[in-house]
Motif scaffolding. Sequence first.
Motif, mmCIF file in Angstrom:
data_model
loop_
_atom_site.group_PDB
_atom_site.id
_atom_site.type_symbol
_atom_site.label_atom_id
_atom_site.label_comp_id
_atom_site.label_asym_id
_atom_site.label_seq_id
_atom_site.Cartn_x
_atom_site.Cartn_y
_atom_site.Cartn_z
ATOM 1 N N UNK A 14 0.843 -1.197 0.000
ATOM 2 C CA UNK A 14 0.000 0.000 0.000
ATOM 3 C C UNK A 14 0.877 1.246 0.000
ATOM 4 N N UNK A 15 1.896 1.244 0.840
ATOM 5 C CA UNK A 15 2.808 2.392 0.896
ATOM 6 C C UNK A 15 3.492 2.593 -0.451
ATOM 7 N N UNK A 16 3.956 1.511 -1.057
ATOM 8 C CA UNK A 16 4.655 1.601 -2.337
ATOM 9 C C UNK A 16 3.708 2.011 -3.465
ATOM 10 N N UNK A 17 2.567 1.316 -3.609
ATOM 11 C CA UNK A 17 1.648 1.573 -4.708
ATOM 12 C C UNK A 17 1.048 2.975 -4.647
ATOM 13 N N UNK A 18 0.780 3.467 -3.428
ATOM 14 C CA UNK A 18 0.140 4.771 -3.274
ATOM 15 C C UNK A 18 1.152 5.880 -3.013
ATOM 16 N N UNK A 43 -11.073 7.981 -2.995
ATOM 17 C CA UNK A 43 -11.614 7.094 -4.033
ATOM 18 C C UNK A 43 -10.576 6.753 -5.104
ATOM 19 N N UNK A 44 -9.686 7.653 -5.409
ATOM 20 C CA UNK A 44 -8.620 7.362 -6.376
ATOM 21 C C UNK A 44 -7.717 6.264 -5.811
ATOM 22 N N UNK A 45 -7.421 6.366 -4.515
ATOM 23 C CA UNK A 45 -6.600 5.344 -3.862
ATOM 24 C C UNK A 45 -7.285 3.983 -3.897
ATOM 25 N N UNK A 46 -8.611 3.963 -3.784
ATOM 26 C CA UNK A 46 -9.324 2.676 -3.815
ATOM 27 C C UNK A 46 -9.137 1.992 -5.161
ATOM 28 N N UNK A 47 -9.103 2.759 -6.236
ATOM 29 C CA UNK A 47 -8.860 2.185 -7.561
ATOM 30 C C UNK A 47 -7.464 1.577 -7.608
ATOM 31 N N UNK A 48 -6.497 2.279 -7.049
ATOM 32 C CA UNK A 48 -5.124 1.769 -7.004
ATOM 33 C C UNK A 48 -5.052 0.470 -6.198
#
Length: 87
Positions: A14-18, A43-48
């Motif tokens: 999560x830390x890396x992807x976001x 919501x953008x983070x939820x897509x990620x």
Amino acid sequence: MEKEQLKQQLKEQIIQFLNLTSVKPADIKDDEPLFGEGLGLDSIDSIELIVLLSREYGITIQDPKEGRKILVDINTMADYIILHQTK
């Protein structure tokens, strides 16, 4: 993979992807909400996160309502991955 290992891996992913450069895995509590008051994702983070689940664990989430039930906290995500992982 053990659930504790999976939860640690999820926090790191999560830390890396976001790109949460100011957050460390230890800062994310297993039962802390990922959205809103908890980690503060949007919501953008939820897509990620949905992309992360697909890419890393072979889990496809089609229905946004299902996604909201899965992306509650680290515990919920880990439980779902253990039950549905295809990779």
